[in-house]
Scaffold this motif. Structure first.
Motif, PDB file in Angstrom:
ATOM      1  N   ARG A 240      95.070  73.606  82.253  1.00 19.73           N
ATOM      2  CA  ARG A 240      94.837  72.729  81.279  1.00 19.73           C
ATOM      3  C   ARG A 240      94.314  71.463  81.673  1.00 19.73           C
ATOM      4  NH1 ARG A 240      99.927  69.290  78.343  1.00 19.73           N
ATOM      5  NH2 ARG A 240      98.465  67.628  77.567  1.00 19.73           N
ATOM      6  N   LEU A 241      94.873  71.063  82.685  1.00 21.27           N
ATOM      7  CA  LEU A 241      94.284  69.794  83.516  1.00 21.27           C
ATOM      8  C   LEU A 241      92.871  70.096  83.641  1.00 21.27           C
ATOM      9  CD1 LEU A 241      97.276  68.721  85.961  1.00 21.27           C
ATOM     10  CD2 LEU A 241      95.896  67.111  84.291  1.00 21.27           C
TER      11      LEU A 241
ATOM     12  N   GLU B 119      86.562  68.281  79.585  1.00 19.62           N
ATOM     13  CA  GLU B 119      86.279  67.764  78.301  1.00 19.62           C
ATOM     14  C   GLU B 119      85.907  66.306  78.518  1.00 19.62           C
ATOM     15  OE1 GLU B 119      89.853  67.852  75.879  1.00 19.62           O
ATOM     16  OE2 GLU B 119      88.615  68.071  73.928  1.00 19.62           O
ATOM     17  N   PHE B 120      86.564  65.574  79.110  1.00 19.26           N
ATOM     18  CA  PHE B 120      86.412  64.132  79.354  1.00 19.26           C
ATOM     19  C   PHE B 120      85.115  64.088  80.150  1.00 19.26           C
ATOM     20  CE2 PHE B 120      86.822  60.124  81.655  1.00 19.26           C
ATOM     21  CZ  PHE B 120      87.537  59.499  80.613  1.00 19.26           C
TER      22      PHE B 120
ATOM     23  N   ASP C 173      91.057  69.481  80.810  1.00 21.95           N
ATOM     24  CA  ASP C 173      90.838  68.107  80.369  1.00 21.95           C
ATOM     25  C   ASP C 173      89.910  67.285  81.068  1.00 21.95           C
ATOM     26  OD1 ASP C 173      93.206  68.583  78.725  1.00 21.95           O
ATOM     27  OD2 ASP C 173      94.852  67.442  80.009  1.00 21.95           O
ATOM     28  N   THR C 174      89.684  67.450  82.252  1.00 17.68           N
ATOM     29  CA  THR C 174      88.548  66.887  82.907  1.00 17.68           C
ATOM     30  C   THR C 174      87.228  67.291  82.349  1.00 17.68           C
ATOM     31  OG1 THR C 174      88.665  68.344  84.791  1.00 17.68           O
ATOM     32  CG2 THR C 174      90.154  66.365  85.107  1.00 17.68           C
TER      33      THR C 174
ATOM     34  N   ARG D 132      99.716  68.169  73.639  1.00 18.48           N
ATOM     35  CA  ARG D 132      98.391  68.814  73.846  1.00 18.48           C
ATOM     36  C   ARG D 132      97.299  67.817  73.932  1.00 18.48           C
ATOM     37  NH1 ARG D 132      98.220  73.924  70.026  1.00 18.48           N
ATOM     38  NH2 ARG D 132      96.506  74.323  71.603  1.00 18.48           N
ATOM     39  N   ASP D 133      97.460  66.344  74.077  1.00 19.85           N
ATOM     40  CA  ASP D 133      96.556  65.574  74.070  1.00 19.85           C
ATOM     41  C   ASP D 133      95.810  65.551  75.566  1.00 19.85           C
ATOM     42  OD1 ASP D 133      97.430  64.375  71.929  1.00 19.85           O
ATOM     43  OD2 ASP D 133      98.130  62.529  72.644  1.00 19.85           O
ATOM     44  N   ASN D 134      94.386  65.219  75.511  1.00 23.72           N
ATOM     45  CA  ASN D 134      93.866  65.432  76.878  1.00 23.72           C
ATOM     46  C   ASN D 134      94.368  64.013  77.678  1.00 23.72           C
ATOM     47  OD1 ASN D 134      91.772  64.368  79.120  1.00 23.72           O
ATOM     48  ND2 ASN D 134      90.407  65.730  77.715  1.00 23.72           N
ATOM     49  N   LEU D 135      95.001  64.426  78.997  1.00 25.05           N
ATOM     50  CA  LEU D 135      95.610  63.707  79.908  1.00 25.05           C
ATOM     51  C   LEU D 135      94.696  62.575  80.704  1.00 25.05           C
ATOM     52  CD1 LEU D 135      98.062  66.300  81.299  1.00 25.05           C
ATOM     53  CD2 LEU D 135      98.610  64.451  79.376  1.00 25.05           C
TER      54      LEU D 135
ATOM     55  N   ARG E 259      89.432  75.681  74.414  1.00 27.06           N
ATOM     56  CA  ARG E 259      89.596  74.491  73.758  1.00 27.06           C
ATOM     57  C   ARG E 259      88.812  74.114  72.582  1.00 27.06           C
ATOM     58  NH1 ARG E 259      91.732  69.823  76.649  1.00 27.06           N
ATOM     59  NH2 ARG E 259      93.150  71.457  77.677  1.00 27.06           N
TER      60      ARG E 259
END
Lengths: 149, 591
Positions: free
Chosen positions: B251-252, B258-259, B255-256, B554-557, B305
């Motif tokens: 997931r992390l 996506e960011f 997140d990266t 579930r937010d992007n961290l 995602r």
């Protein structure tokens, strides 16, 4: 597979040699530890492999619980000079003072005299052969079992 | 303990199993194309007869088998001919450089258009010491930075954590907070130079620190270029530097991705890595197959995602090893490009040509460096580097000759960098793209690599994908088996390692070693304590609470992590929050 020793009068202990292969420190380089563990097992020894990231206390505790003859420490992180004394101390604190300890990994030659002074029997560097490691572990375990209790 | 050296080219012994046994039918890929391979198809019958006669004669002369297996298990034929590539179709399977399926290279003009980036992996001690090494390397003609972090940092611990004892600065530089990151890149133009960071478990946090440090110098994140390794799957498979269980880690990673897709268009948010898989003992084929399988797993996680393939795929990069079996390595890189392009287009429907490009960094094989007669490593490294260049690498790290002994000294690093400069300027190799393209042997090996990968992909699929295969110990067993088989070959001298099991000399070590200054650790811990003292405790607490809330949801961290590092929350504090939410992973060791 256990070697008998014809030179001694005493009964030779017939139980397989028990070895704890342990990885202190944070590094995950377990290739060498696994290859050695497997070679020792193939040579008829009972091998317990701890897995990676073991603290000195975890290693000493495992050595005590598993009642091993020999401990092999594998480390590639460079933290050996900080961790080896703590492992030896943790062993002594549990009364495990007659186990033979070997070490291996990326350990500069300059550090070897100090490591041996801590009570570690031998340091196997890169290029040490499995034959040599198996032979030395066997000899050390046989020697240990000859010692009076 | 055991020798860490290994390389390819083990002669197969009678009855010794080869893994895997490539057995897929040939030439079933693609949509057909023009013409036969090498224009030899019309003479195949006559050639086959003459090859059979040659082989018979060779067998008599050699007094045994003509085939010799590579370590990956490919039966090398003694001589290769158009027969071996009869199923290859030039336009379908090779094409020109810059053309699908990119076997010959992703850029039309290869190194004529842009030389590879010379990127030496560096890091030790404190941020100040590593900053000085970076400046030394840049002054000597290095073209990109590559950061090695120390083990506590790689595991998300601050330097003063009890488990960090004895590990400070040994395998890389310690970065515990934004303050360290600021010093690490002090005076380095991060808006002009690209930086690669070998960081996985806490990649999101370290990347956030890099972004925040640039931000404080007035450099917006959109301007930053570089790579975070961020490949957690290979950590579970080989390198073992994980923190959390596989799924939250994945997931992390997403997140990266996506960011980065939204905010850092020049950043490679992942470098899918075979290097460590190989160092752990795999064959070249396993390295390739497992790495590409990981790459596909990341693509699938990002698609799940809801990201669009052509938005993120162009920023996926790769990282391979360069070992000693020269031609097998070259074939590996060529096959990597072709397989990735085909998978991305055919399986995931990518349209953007950049999505199909497999761009990769290469590092010469650390395990092939010997502690014995270490000067010989210069020769090994040069040949490995040449294979990487022949294979079209985008970026290259050459190891230092003292690799098997300690951290590289300045002199050893300079020789490593000079090795690349000699290849670029003196050999003529960069004059033409994919100079080994069309070699019957290399083309055959490239095809073998592709078929072997397909077979591994099917086996991984049977487990239900990469994560279930990790949990079942599949990769770990495959690698341990290959490592043991190799070591046995060394012990039996079927595999000669010069200076180790043959041509051995008794000599004292003549190489000066680098030692990490113990006073550095004191300075680092002082700085860490000062950071904790001088920051706003309320702001840190607020950021960490917000991070915990986001992690439970579930937010992007990335945004809460960025806020936390800006407030000088430390790496250890941030990772502790995530450990609390995600838990920690325990491996069941596989022998």
């Amino acid at each position: 597979m256990v070697e008998t020793d014809e030179k001694t009068e005493t009964t030779v202990d017939e139980r397989p040699i028990r070895v704890l292969v342990a990885k202190p420190g944070l590094d995950g380089h377990d290739r060498g530890a696994k290859v050695v563990a497997r070679a020792l097992r193939d040579a008829g020894m009972e091998v317990i492999y701890t897995g990676i990231r073991q603290t000195p206390e975890m290693i000493a505790e495992a050595a005590l619980q598993e009642d091993v003859d020999v401990i092999g420490l594998s480390i590639h992180s460079g933290a050996h000079m900080a961790l080896f004394p703590r492992i030896m101390e943790a062993l002594r604190a549990r009364g495990v003072d007659d186990v033979i300890v070997f070490a291996g990994g990326i350990i500069p030659q300059d550090d070897v005299p100090a490591i041996k002074a801590m009570g570690i029997a031998e340091v196997f560097g890169p290029g040490a052969s499995l034959d040599e490691i198996v032979r030395k572990v066997r000899e050390a375990a046989a020697e240990r079992r000859r010692q009076p209790e | 303990m055991a020798t860490r050296q290994r390389h390819d080219g083990v002669t197969r012994q009678e009855g010794e199993p080869l893994t895997p046994q490539p057995s897929l039918p040939q030439g079933e890929r693609g949509s057909g194309g023009l013409g036969g391979a090498q224009g030899a198809r019309g003479n195949d019958g006559a050639l086959a007869a003459r090859f059979a006669a040659w082989k018979e004669q060779a067998r008599r002369q050699l007094g045994g088998e003509v085939e010799r297996a590579t370590y990956s298990g490919f039966p090398v034929a003694g001589v290769h001919t158009p027969l071996d590539v009869a199923d290859q179709d030039y336009l379908r399977d090779l094409g020109l450089p810059g053309e699908y399926p990119f076997t010959r290279g992703v850029h039309a003009t290869g190194y004529r258009g842009k030389p590879w980036t010379m990127r030496i992996f560096a890091g030790f001690g404190t941020a100040e010491e590593t900053n000085a090494r970076f400046k030394y390397l840049l002054a000597h003609g290095e073209s990109g930075l590559s950061v090695a972090f120390d083990l506590p940092t790689l595991y998300g611990y601050d330097t003063d954590h009890p488990l960090a004892m004895g590990e400070f600065g040994k395998c890389g530089v310690a970065v515990s907070s934004l303050a360290d990151m600021e010093l690490l890149f002090d005076g380095i133009p991060v808006d002009q130079i690209t930086t690669s960071m070998t960081i996985n478990g806490p990649a999101a946090v370290i990347w956030a620190m890099y972004i925040a440090a640039a931000e404080k110098r007035g450099i917006a994140m959109e301007q930053l270029g570089g790579t975070i390794q961020n490949d957690i799957l290979k950590e579970f498979i080989a390198q073992k530097e994980w923190i959390f269980p596989p799924r939250p880690h994945l997931r992390l990673v997403v997140d990266t991705i996506e960011f980065g897709t939204r905010h850092l268009p020049r950043w490679n948010t992942i470098s899918v890595s075979g290097y460590h898989i190989r160092e752990a003992g795999s064959t070249a084929l396993q390295e390739l197959a497992f790495t590409l399988a990981d790459g596909k797993a990341y693509v699938e996680a990002a698609l799940e995602r809801g990201l669009q393939i052509d938005d993120f795929a162009p920023r996926i990069s790769f990282f391979f090893n360069a070992d000693n079996n020269f031609f097998e390595e070259v074939a590996k890189y060529r096959a990597a490009r072709r397989i990735w392009a085909r998978e991305l287009r055919e399986r995931y429907g990518a349209q953007n040509p950049r999505s199909l490009w497999l761009r990769f960094h290469t590092q010469t094989a650390g395990v092939t460096c010997t502690a014995q007669q270490p000067e010989n490593n210069v020769v090994r490294i040069a040949m490995q580097a040449l294979a990487a260049v022949m294979g079209g690498t985008q970026s290259l790290h050459t190891n230092s000759l003292d690799e098997a002994l300690a951290l590289p000294s300045e002199k050893a690093v300079q020789i490593a960098l000079r090795t690349q400069q000699i290849i670029l300027h003196e050999t003529g190799v960069p004059d033409t793209v994919d100079p080994l393209g069309g070699s019957y042997y290399v083309e055959w090996l490239t095809d073998q690599m592709e078929r072997g990968c397909d077979e591994y992909f099917a086996r991984i699929e049977q487990y239900g994908g990469v994560i279930p295969a990790i949990e079942a110990g599949f990769f770990q067993r495959e690698i341990a088996e290959a490592a043991f088989r190799y070591q046995q070959a060394v012990e039996a001298k079927r595999q000669i390692i010069v200076g180790v099991n043959e041509y051995v000399t008794e000599e004292t070590l003549g190489v000066p070693l680098l030692r990490v200054d113990e006073a550095s650790e004191v300075r680092q811990i002082d700085r860490l304590r000062r950071v904790r003292r001088e920051r706003s405790p309320a702001e840190v607490a607020r950021c960490l609470r917000e991070l915990e809330r986001a992690a439970r949801g579930r937010d992007n961290l990335m945004l809460p992590i960025l806020d936390a590092v800006r407030a000088y929350a430390t790496l250890g504090e941030i990772c502790d929050v995530l450990r609390g939410v995600f838990g920690e992973y325990q491996e069941m060791p596989v022998l």
